[in-house]
Structure formats: structure tokens, C-alpha cells
Design a protein around this motif. Structure first.
Motif, mmCIF file in Angstrom:
data_model
loop_
_atom_site.group_PDB
_atom_site.id
_atom_site.type_symbol
_atom_site.label_atom_id
_atom_site.label_comp_id
_atom_site.label_asym_id
_atom_site.label_seq_id
_atom_site.Cartn_x
_atom_site.Cartn_y
_atom_site.Cartn_z
ATOM 1 N N ALA A 311 33.457 51.911 42.086
ATOM 2 C CA ALA A 311 32.400 51.114 42.721
ATOM 3 C C ALA A 311 32.860 49.674 42.929
ATOM 4 O O ALA A 311 32.626 49.086 43.993
ATOM 5 C CB ALA A 311 31.132 51.143 41.871
ATOM 6 N N GLN A 314 35.254 49.599 45.882
ATOM 7 C CA GLN A 314 34.601 49.831 47.170
ATOM 8 C C GLN A 314 33.767 48.628 47.609
ATOM 9 O O GLN A 314 33.617 48.373 48.793
ATOM 10 C CB GLN A 314 33.700 51.069 47.098
ATOM 11 N N CYS A 315 33.212 47.921 46.637
ATOM 12 C CA CYS A 315 32.333 46.785 46.966
ATOM 13 C C CYS A 315 33.111 45.573 47.433
ATOM 14 O O CYS A 315 32.578 44.728 48.150
ATOM 15 C CB CYS A 315 31.537 46.350 45.734
ATOM 16 N N ILE A 390 28.044 56.840 44.634
ATOM 17 C CA ILE A 390 28.582 55.491 44.871
ATOM 18 C C ILE A 390 28.853 55.302 46.359
ATOM 19 O O ILE A 390 28.552 54.241 46.921
ATOM 20 C CB ILE A 390 29.825 55.245 44.005
ATOM 21 N N ILE A 394 27.353 52.344 48.564
ATOM 22 C CA ILE A 394 28.157 51.396 49.344
ATOM 23 C C ILE A 394 27.679 51.366 50.792
ATOM 24 O O ILE A 394 27.492 50.288 51.374
ATOM 25 C CB ILE A 394 29.669 51.768 49.296
#
Ligand SMILES: *Cc1c(COP(=O)(O)O)cnc(C)c1O
Length: 405
Positions: A311, A314-315, A390, A394
Motif C-alpha cells: 500500500a 502504491q500510494c 488495496i 488506490i
């Protein structure tokens, strides 16, 4: 047993629903975790088959309820590796546990002494100590933290000194995810003869705890953050410490003798358990502990750790994204802000896409002040969360940001 998130999810029917027409993604686990079927069944079994008050009756149902409750006390003892079951007290929650200790110290802590907390405590580990200091004239100090959300350990020997009565701190921050070096802090406290209390709200669901090897004086857990029922906390205390402090509530069950003039208190653990306990909660918590231990806390935490890493990665591409709290040792809590966007607005837009996150101060206003922010969005992961969730989060977040910026 192999860790299979899809098998685990089947034990949590609540997860299988749509919110605003989208599959629910539940990322508010640091506030409260969902309950597996085993917990719900244990509670309904109690009400369907052996509901009775405990410790009072000679009758069969009362004895069954008492045996069930006391066997959970032993289960908790084993889980925390406490020396004896009498050191395990059932409370209403962590807030209640900390208030019991802070109140219990009213006659021992004196002006000239100090109480030490940290800059990253939950309000429930701040306010009771402020109240104790107001009652006694003692000084409240805190161990500061740096911009990563790590405690500044160089300051340990300055802040904790010969006049420190107790050091109270969380093992894992519910807002930053920081895992604090428990043993280092305890060992400094021991050097000066101070007592210690560890708030284990976030350690309970994610890590193994061994109160004897930590040599901590008090440790507290919250059932509802560990897949168990609300309204129940665990307070562990070393026998000699619990014997040394006064109970903060008087009533039935906690006494040995009562006359109209004076009463004597019962021994441990009952001295701290005034009134009818939360019997269904205790029985449900026993089922939750068994559930956690059958899966294995190491497997749970390894899974959550990979979710956190994924996570976070990806963020990082999202415009204006900033993590709040990036300590080296971190549990599965992702707190963040998007520059120029109010966390509340993000929370609302995520909810419209079925995604449950917490927004705001997370009962840790001093952390917000330290980072000069109003609040954060917090996604916190549990054993039943998946990588697909997740991905949904996203894309939901990107969509929300594009609407707001
Ligand atoms: C949730 C939480 C608390 C409060 O626990 P309750 O059992 O709900 O009173 C205290 N400290 C931390 C770190 C928490 O996350």
C-alpha cells in the motif's frame, strides 16, 4: 496451518457486503476489528445455554458461566505469559485499565515526583495522568519524537530520572504505526526504580507479548481491537504492584467483608473487579484469542506487513501524498495526508466507493500538533485484508483526489 486469506475471510461474514453498491473494503481496523463467527457463536451459546451471574450461585448454570469466565482468565495469562491468572484483571477497556492505575496511584505519587508519557500517546494514555498530576501536584513529562514519528531515545536518561514514579507509553502507535522499543524504555525506568505501564491496544492484534520477559509492571489490551467484543479490556499487573495500589471502584464482588462502617477488600483479581463482569464479552474474547492463536500471530503479522509495504508503495505516486509516520519499525497502519485536501473530504469520497477508513485526529491531537496538520486519513490493515482491496483503495483514492484537486 498455511495462511489463506480467503479461508479467513469466510469466517467474517460482515465483510461480504456492498456499501453504496461497491464491495466493502474495511480498512478501519485500528479503530475496531470485525468479529469472526467463532466469537459470535461463543456469545450466543452463552446466552442460549448457560446465561447466569458468575461467582454467586451454587446452581449449575452459574458454575458453568464462572468456569467459562475463569478459563478465559487462564487463557489470557498464557497468552501474555503472566506468572499467575490472578494477575489478569477484566476491565471495560484500555481507557478503564489506565484510569484504574492512575487513580490507584493517587496516594503513592507525590509532589516533586514526575510521570512520563510520550509525544505519541492516545488520549486515554494522556488524560488520566494529567488528572493524577492535578490531584497530587506531580509533574507530567513526555518523551519527544522526531519527524519520522520515532521516539528520541537520546532523551530517555534526561526525561526519566530519580523522581519518576511511572513511565506509561504505547507499544505501537495507533496513528503512526510506530513500534516503540519497549525493552529499552523499561530498562531505563528500572534503572531509576520507576514503575512501567504499556498500552498494548495495537500490539495485541499484531505481535507476541511476553510480560515476564519485558518485566513490565502493567500491560493493557482491548478486546475489540483483537477481533473480540467491545466493552472489555485486560489489565495485567504484577502481583506486588496490584497489591500495593488502591482499587478505584467499590461494590459487590471486590470485597471480603462489609459492615455498615467499614469493608475489607477481596484478594486479586477480584479487588479490581467491582460489580457484575462483562461475562459475554469475556467468553467472546476467549474465542477471539483462540482464533488468533490457531492462525498464528506471526503469520498474521507477516501478511499485514506485506499489505503495508504494498500500500505504501502504491500510494507514493499519488499527487500531494505524504505519509505521516515512517519509522523503521512499523505496524500495519498507513496514515497520510494529501496536500491541499481535507482528510474528511477524502474519507467521504472513499466511503462512497465502499472503502472504510478513519479520518481526523485518531484520539491523538498532540501528534497532529507536532506534525502541524489538522488530521490524517488512516488505512489500517488486519488479517482478512487483501492486495485486491488495496488496489481498490488506490484507485478510489486517485479518483477522490482528482475530484478534489
Ligand atoms: C483504541 C486505543 C485505546 C483505547 O482503547 P479502548 O479499549 O477503546 O478504551 C488506547 N490506546 C491506543 C493506542 C488505542 O489504539
Amino acid at each position: 496451518m498455511a495462511f489463506d486469506v480467503h479461508d479467513i475471510r469466510e469466517q467474517f461474514p460482515i465483510l461480504n457486503q456492498k456499501v453504496h453498491g461497491k464491495p466493502l473494503v474495511y480498512f478501519d481496523n485500528a479503530a475496531t476489528a470485525q468479529k469472526p463467527i467463532a466469537v459470535i457463536k461463543a456469545i450466543s451459546d452463552y446466552y442460549l445455554n448457560y446465561n447466569a451471574n458468575v461467582h454467586r450461585g451454587v446452581h449449575t448454570l452459574s458454575q458453568r458461566a464462572t468456569d467459562a469466565m475463569e478459563s478465559v482468565r487462564e487463557q489470557v495469562r498464557a497468552h501474555l505469559n503472566a506468572a499467575e491468572a490472578a494477575e489478569i484483571i477484566f476491565t471495560r477497556g484500555i481507557t478503564d485499565s489506565i484510569n484504574a492505575i492512575a487513580y490507584g496511584l493517587s496516594n503513592t505519587v507525590q509532589k516533586g515526583q514526575n510521570v512520563v508519557i510520550t509525544a505519541m500517546e492516545h488520549h486515554s494514555n494522556i488524560v488520566p495522568w494529567q488528572m493524577l498530576c492535578e490531584r497530587t501536584g506531580a509533574e507530567l513529562r513526555h518523551l519527544p519524537m522526531d519527524e519520522h514519528g520515532e521516539l528520541i531515545l537520546d532523551r530517555l536518561e534526561v526525561v526519566i530520572d530519580q523522581n519518576t514514579a511511572i513511565v506509561a507509553f504505547n507499544h505501537i502507535s495507533n496513528t503512526l504505526g510506530t513500534i516503540n522499543p519497549v525493552q529499552k524504555i523499561i530498562s531505563q525506568a528500572k534503572k531509576v526504580g520507576a514503575w512501567t505501564l504499556v498500552d498494548g491496544a495495537q500490539s495485541g492484534p499484531h505481535t507476541i507479548v511476553d510480560v515476564q520477559s519485558w518485566d513490565v509492571d502493567f500491560f493493557t489490551l482491548s478486546s475489540h481491537k483483537m477481533y473480540g467484543p467491545t466493552g472489555l479490556g485486560i489489565l495485567y499487573g504484577k502481583r506486588e504492584r496490584l497489591e500495593a495500589i488502591a482499587p478505584y471502584q467499590g461494590g459487590g464482588e471486590m470485597i471480603s467483608t462489609v459492615t455498615l462502617e467499614k469493608s475489607t477488600y477481596a484478594g486479586l483479581p477480584h479487588k479490581f473487579e467491582a460489580g457484575t463482569p462483562h461475562v459475554e464479552g469475556i467468553i467472546g474474547f476467549g474465542a477471539a484469542l483462540k482464533f488468533i492463536n490457531e492462525i498464528g500471530i506471526e503469520s498474521i503479522s507477516a501478511h499485514e506487513q506485506s499489505l503495508l509495504e504494498y500500500a505504501t508503495k502504491q500510494c507514493s505516486g499519488i499527487k500531494g501524498f505524504r505519509v505521516i509516520g515512517n519509522s523503521k519499525n512499523k505496524a500495519s497502519v498507513l496514515s497520510f495526508v494529501i496536500d491541499g485536501v481535507h482528510p474528511y473530504d477524502l474519507g467521504v469520497l472513499l466511503d462512497q466507493q465502499g472503502i472504510a477508513v478513519r479520518t481526523g485526529q485518531h484520539c491523538t491531537q498532540p501528534i497532529m500538533d507536532a506534525f502541524c496538520i489538522e488530521g490524517t486519513v488512516r488505512a489500517s490493515f488486519a488479517m482478512y485484508n487483501t492486495f485486491e482491496e488495496i488496489d481498490s483503495f488506490i484507485s478510489g483514492l486517485k479518483k477522490a483526489v482528482s475530484m478534489l484537486l
